[in-house]
Design a protein around this motif. Structure first.
Motif, PDB file in Angstrom:
ATOM      1  N   PHE A   1      -1.747 -27.630   1.697  1.00 17.71           N
ATOM      2  CA  PHE A   1      -1.861 -26.207   1.399  1.00 17.71           C
ATOM      3  C   PHE A   1      -2.489 -25.990   0.035  1.00 17.71           C
ATOM      4  N   HIS A   2      -2.181 -26.841  -0.895  1.00 20.68           N
ATOM      5  CA  HIS A   2      -2.746 -26.689  -2.239  1.00 20.68           C
ATOM      6  C   HIS A   2      -4.271 -26.783  -2.200  1.00 20.68           C
ATOM      7  N   LEU A   3      -4.805 -27.740  -1.454  1.00 25.09           N
ATOM      8  CA  LEU A   3      -6.258 -27.888  -1.388  1.00 25.09           C
ATOM      9  C   LEU A   3      -6.910 -26.740  -0.617  1.00 25.09           C
ATOM     10  N   ARG A   4      -6.225 -26.200   0.383  1.00 29.53           N
ATOM     11  CA  ARG A   4      -6.772 -25.027   1.092  1.00 29.53           C
ATOM     12  C   ARG A   4      -6.727 -23.788   0.204  1.00 29.53           C
ATOM     13  N   GLN A   5      -5.744 -23.765  -0.677  1.00 31.31           N
ATOM     14  CA  GLN A   5      -5.531 -22.615  -1.545  1.00 31.31           C
ATOM     15  C   GLN A   5      -6.673 -22.430  -2.552  1.00 31.31           C
ATOM     16  N   ILE A   6      -7.254 -23.525  -3.003  1.00 33.52           N
ATOM     17  CA  ILE A   6      -8.247 -23.464  -4.086  1.00 33.52           C
ATOM     18  C   ILE A   6      -9.441 -22.570  -3.737  1.00 33.52           C
ATOM     19  N   PRO A   7     -10.150 -22.808  -2.617  1.00 27.43           N
ATOM     20  CA  PRO A   7     -11.281 -21.924  -2.310  1.00 27.43           C
ATOM     21  C   PRO A   7     -10.845 -20.500  -1.976  1.00 27.43           C
ATOM     22  N   LEU A   8      -9.614 -20.326  -1.497  1.00 24.85           N
ATOM     23  CA  LEU A   8      -9.157 -18.983  -1.161  1.00 24.85           C
ATOM     24  C   LEU A   8      -8.985 -18.132  -2.421  1.00 24.85           C
ATOM     25  N   ILE A   9      -8.448 -18.724  -3.454  1.00 23.57           N
ATOM     26  CA  ILE A   9      -8.328 -18.009  -4.730  1.00 23.57           C
ATOM     27  C   ILE A   9      -9.717 -17.700  -5.281  1.00 23.57           C
ATOM     28  N   THR A  10     -10.627 -18.656  -5.144  1.00 22.49           N
ATOM     29  CA  THR A  10     -12.008 -18.420  -5.574  1.00 22.49           C
ATOM     30  C   THR A  10     -12.634 -17.276  -4.783  1.00 22.49           C
ATOM     31  N   LEU A  11     -12.331 -17.219  -3.487  1.00 24.96           N
ATOM     32  CA  LEU A  11     -12.880 -16.168  -2.631  1.00 24.96           C
ATOM     33  C   LEU A  11     -12.458 -14.781  -3.113  1.00 24.96           C
ATOM     34  N   ALA A  12     -11.219 -14.629  -3.551  1.00 25.82           N
ATOM     35  CA  ALA A  12     -10.778 -13.338  -4.091  1.00 25.82           C
ATOM     36  C   ALA A  12     -11.660 -12.915  -5.259  1.00 25.82           C
ATOM     37  N   GLY A  13     -12.022 -13.875  -6.102  1.00 28.83           N
ATOM     38  CA  GLY A  13     -12.906 -13.580  -7.231  1.00 28.83           C
ATOM     39  C   GLY A  13     -14.312 -13.225  -6.791  1.00 28.83           C
ATOM     40  N   VAL A  14     -14.816 -13.933  -5.782  1.00 25.76           N
ATOM     41  CA  VAL A  14     -16.153 -13.638  -5.252  1.00 25.76           C
ATOM     42  C   VAL A  14     -16.200 -12.205  -4.732  1.00 25.76           C
ATOM     43  N   LEU A  15     -15.176 -11.800  -4.029  1.00 21.97           N
ATOM     44  CA  LEU A  15     -15.136 -10.446  -3.478  1.00 21.97           C
ATOM     45  C   LEU A  15     -15.135  -9.400  -4.588  1.00 21.97           C
ATOM     46  N   ARG A  16     -14.319  -9.621  -5.597  1.00 25.53           N
ATOM     47  CA  ARG A  16     -14.254  -8.638  -6.689  1.00 25.53           C
ATOM     48  C   ARG A  16     -15.560  -8.605  -7.483  1.00 25.53           C
ATOM     49  N   ASP A  17     -16.166  -9.765  -7.694  1.00 27.33           N
ATOM     50  CA  ASP A  17     -17.429  -9.816  -8.439  1.00 27.33           C
ATOM     51  C   ASP A  17     -18.559  -9.106  -7.688  1.00 27.33           C
ATOM     52  N   ASN A  18     -18.460  -9.084  -6.358  1.00 28.22           N
ATOM     53  CA  ASN A  18     -19.517  -8.487  -5.536  1.00 28.22           C
ATOM     54  C   ASN A  18     -19.072  -7.187  -4.854  1.00 28.22           C
ATOM     55  N   LYS A  19     -18.037  -6.567  -5.396  1.00 29.38           N
ATOM     56  CA  LYS A  19     -17.458  -5.378  -4.761  1.00 29.38           C
ATOM     57  C   LYS A  19     -18.490  -4.270  -4.574  1.00 29.38           C
ATOM     58  N   GLU A  20     -19.300  -4.026  -5.587  1.00 29.52           N
ATOM     59  CA  GLU A  20     -20.297  -2.959  -5.483  1.00 29.52           C
ATOM     60  C   GLU A  20     -21.356  -3.304  -4.437  1.00 29.52           C
ATOM     61  N   LYS A  21     -21.802  -4.565  -4.429  1.00 30.77           N
ATOM     62  CA  LYS A  21     -22.823  -4.980  -3.459  1.00 30.77           C
ATOM     63  C   LYS A  21     -22.305  -4.897  -2.037  1.00 30.77           C
ATOM     64  N   TYR A  22     -21.129  -5.440  -1.804  1.00 31.39           N
ATOM     65  CA  TYR A  22     -20.562  -5.415  -0.450  1.00 31.39           C
ATOM     66  C   TYR A  22     -20.203  -3.987  -0.024  1.00 31.39           C
ATOM     67  N   GLY A  23     -19.699  -3.209  -0.978  1.00 30.75           N
ATOM     68  CA  GLY A  23     -19.380  -1.824  -0.654  1.00 30.75           C
ATOM     69  C   GLY A  23     -20.598  -1.045  -0.213  1.00 30.75           C
ATOM     70  N   LYS A  24     -21.723  -1.278  -0.854  1.00 26.85           N
ATOM     71  CA  LYS A  24     -22.965  -0.587  -0.487  1.00 26.85           C
ATOM     72  C   LYS A  24     -23.418  -0.981   0.910  1.00 26.85           C
ATOM     73  N   ILE A  25     -23.273  -2.261   1.249  1.00 27.85           N
ATOM     74  CA  ILE A  25     -23.638  -2.713   2.597  1.00 27.85           C
ATOM     75  C   ILE A  25     -22.788  -1.987   3.640  1.00 27.85           C
ATOM     76  N   ILE A  26     -21.478  -1.903   3.389  1.00 25.44           N
ATOM     77  CA  ILE A  26     -20.581  -1.210   4.316  1.00 25.44           C
ATOM     78  C   ILE A  26     -20.992   0.248   4.464  1.00 25.44           C
ATOM     79  N   SER A  27     -21.216   0.930   3.338  1.00 22.13           N
ATOM     80  CA  SER A  27     -21.556   2.354   3.371  1.00 22.13           C
ATOM     81  C   SER A  27     -22.850   2.612   4.127  1.00 22.13           C
ATOM     82  N   GLN A  28     -23.838   1.780   3.893  1.00 27.39           N
ATOM     83  CA  GLN A  28     -25.131   1.995   4.542  1.00 27.39           C
ATOM     84  C   GLN A  28     -25.088   1.671   6.033  1.00 27.39           C
ATOM     85  N   GLU A  29     -24.274   0.695   6.419  1.00 30.31           N
ATOM     86  CA  GLU A  29     -24.264   0.284   7.827  1.00 30.31           C
ATOM     87  C   GLU A  29     -23.397   1.173   8.715  1.00 30.31           C
ATOM     88  N   MET A  30     -22.246   1.638   8.204  1.00 29.83           N
ATOM     89  CA  MET A  30     -21.374   2.420   9.088  1.00 29.83           C
ATOM     90  C   MET A  30     -20.904   3.744   8.489  1.00 29.83           C
TER      91      MET A  30
END
Length: 458
Positions: free
Chosen positions: A44-73
């Motif tokens: 579980f510890h090794l699976r946990q590492i990229p998952l914590i990183t993923l939370a950071g990726v999402l927050r760092d790209n929140k504006e970019k991903y949010g714009k994709i959502i808004s434009q598509e739907m």
């Protein structure tokens, strides 16, 4: 054959994506299986590492991903960014809790030792909708992957840009390249290609969020193949407003629950079941508050209501409103198709809604509020349960013990008191009746796609 992403606010084509042939789909499954075999052996510890990183990726790209959502739907940008933030939360939640939820459990028997273990199944196929294009995916994929499974997602074709952005986020976070994969299937190929995926021996389970009709079809396919499935389907959520409710607070929750995401949510407030003693005041408050909401460009941060995601969905919604009015419902607000570009539909209120009207019995997937008047609590419960659906429900009152008595009688998977219905990683989410079966989120969600295995030593 192609998948088209069309901006519902402008009706312009954003992008066209190429359909995957059957051979490529087969290759995706083989690669996913290969990564599953390695991933499932990690701690579980090794699976946990990229998952914590993923939370950071999402927050760092929140504006970019949010714009994709808004434009598509068409989701207003503030709501779209909040959706991405919620996905980061579910990543952090399961990074912290997965091992606790799936730890072996000792059971006292006459054996020297006996226990229950939770082991991954393999590839989990997710068939996902467009209305919450990030959140619907993350809330099943993250627990499934932390349990040791791999994930293959067939997303709605109109949000293919979101689907590919999600896949990109998993890779950027450091997950194995094929542990999370997106498959692209053009609408005309869905019956054949989706059936192949469901029936394929490498696919061990299927989860669906979508319409009840789609759920029935996919559940039948999965059942024929003896595959575990979870179905999160439609809803016709009742919001019961008792005569002692604090209307100032109640209206705020009711309006948000009906208009968020332009009302395009399975757990949106659909039927307002109001005690007759406060009906006129409730209607007055609801009209005033819904009138104040701004409909317009979803990329404008002051916009409250964006467009309906597709033109055919808007047409279906308008039909439900017109047929209900012809059957005797009274139109208090909206109900008219606006001129100009975009699939917009105004906030709409129908009262005097009765059994037999679409606004009473059907799921209205848009900003349409139905008001049904009742004399007492027993009638409120009877009408609330008079539905083929059983997803969410809410009760508004200052008498909590009274609300709890009513809640115990409601045939739904969720009941919120003095609050709008919402999903939360800490709580199980799902429905009964035609709203589906199985649960997502919490410890119950992560245990849906595991082998619950008994061990016994004599």
């Amino acid at each position: 054959m192609a998948l088209l992403s069309i901006n519902p606010a402008t009706e312009e084509t954003i992008a066209s994506y190429k359909d995957m042939p059957l051979k490529e789909l087969e290759s995706v499954l083989e690669l996913s299986q290969s990564d599953f075999q390695e991933w499932s052996q990690l701690s579980f510890h090794l699976r946990q590492i990229p998952l914590i990183t993923l939370a950071g990726v999402l927050r760092d790209n929140k504006e970019k991903y949010g714009k994709i959502i808004s434009q598509e739907m068409g989701k207003p940008i503030v709501q779209a960014e909040a959706e991405v933030e919620k996905c980061a939360w579910v990543c952090e939640f399961y990074a912290e809790k997965a091992e606790e939820f799936l730890s072996p459990e000792e059971v006292e028997t006459e054996a020297s030792q006996s226990w229950v273990a939770y082991q991954p199944l393999g590839i989990v196929l997710g068939i996902m909708p467009w209305n919450f294009p990030f959140w619907q995916v993350f809330r099943f994929a993250v627990p499934a992957m932390m349990a040791g499974n791999s994930v293959v997602v067939k997303h709605a074709p109109n949000v293919t840009g979101s689907a590919l952005a999600i896949e990109e986020s998993f890779r950027e976070a450091g997950f194995p390249e094929n542990l999370y994969r997106t498959v692209l299937i053009a609408p005309e190929n869905v019956p054949e290609h989706s059936s192949m995926l469901i029936e394929h021996p490498l696919v061990k389970a299927v989860t669906v969020t979508g319409s009840t009709g789609a759920g029935r079809y996919i559940a039948a396919k999965a059942g024929m193949a003896l595959k575990k499935s979870v179905m999160e389907l439609g809803g016709n959520d009742p919001y019961i407003v008792l005569e002692d409710a604090n209307l100032e607070e109640t209206i705020g929750a009711c309006v948000l629950a009906r208009l968020q995401n332009a009302g395009q949510s399975c757990i949106a407030a659909k039927r307002f079941i109001v005690n007759e003693n406060i009906r006129e005041k409730f209607e007055e408050f609801l009209v005033r508050h819904m009138t104040a909401k701004k409909m317009g460009n979803p990329l404008d941060r002051s916009t409250d209501i964006g467009p309906i995601a597709r033109v055919d969905l808007r047409e279906g919604l308008h039909r439900q409103v017109e047929e209900s009015i012809k059957a005797g419902a009274t139109l208090l607000l909206g109900g008219k198709l606006p001129e100009g570009k975009g699939y917009f539909y105004p906030p709409t209120i129908l009262t005097n809604v009765k059994k037999g009207m679409p606004a009473y019995s059907e799921e209205t997937f848009g900003p349409v509020a139905s008001i049904i008047t009742v004399e007492d609590d027993d009638e409120a419960v009877k009408i609330a349960n008079d539905s083929e659906y059983g997803l969410g429900s809410a009760i508004f009152t200052q008498n909590i013990s009274r609300a709890q008595e009513i809640a115990a009688k409601l045939e739904t998977g969720n009941c919120f008191i003095n609050s709008m219905v919402k999903s939360d990683p800490r709580l199980p989410f799902g429905g009964v009746k035609q709203s589906g079966y199985g649960r997502e989120l919490s410890q119950f969600g992560i245990r849906e796609f595991v082998n619950i295995k008994t061990h016994y030593i004599k």
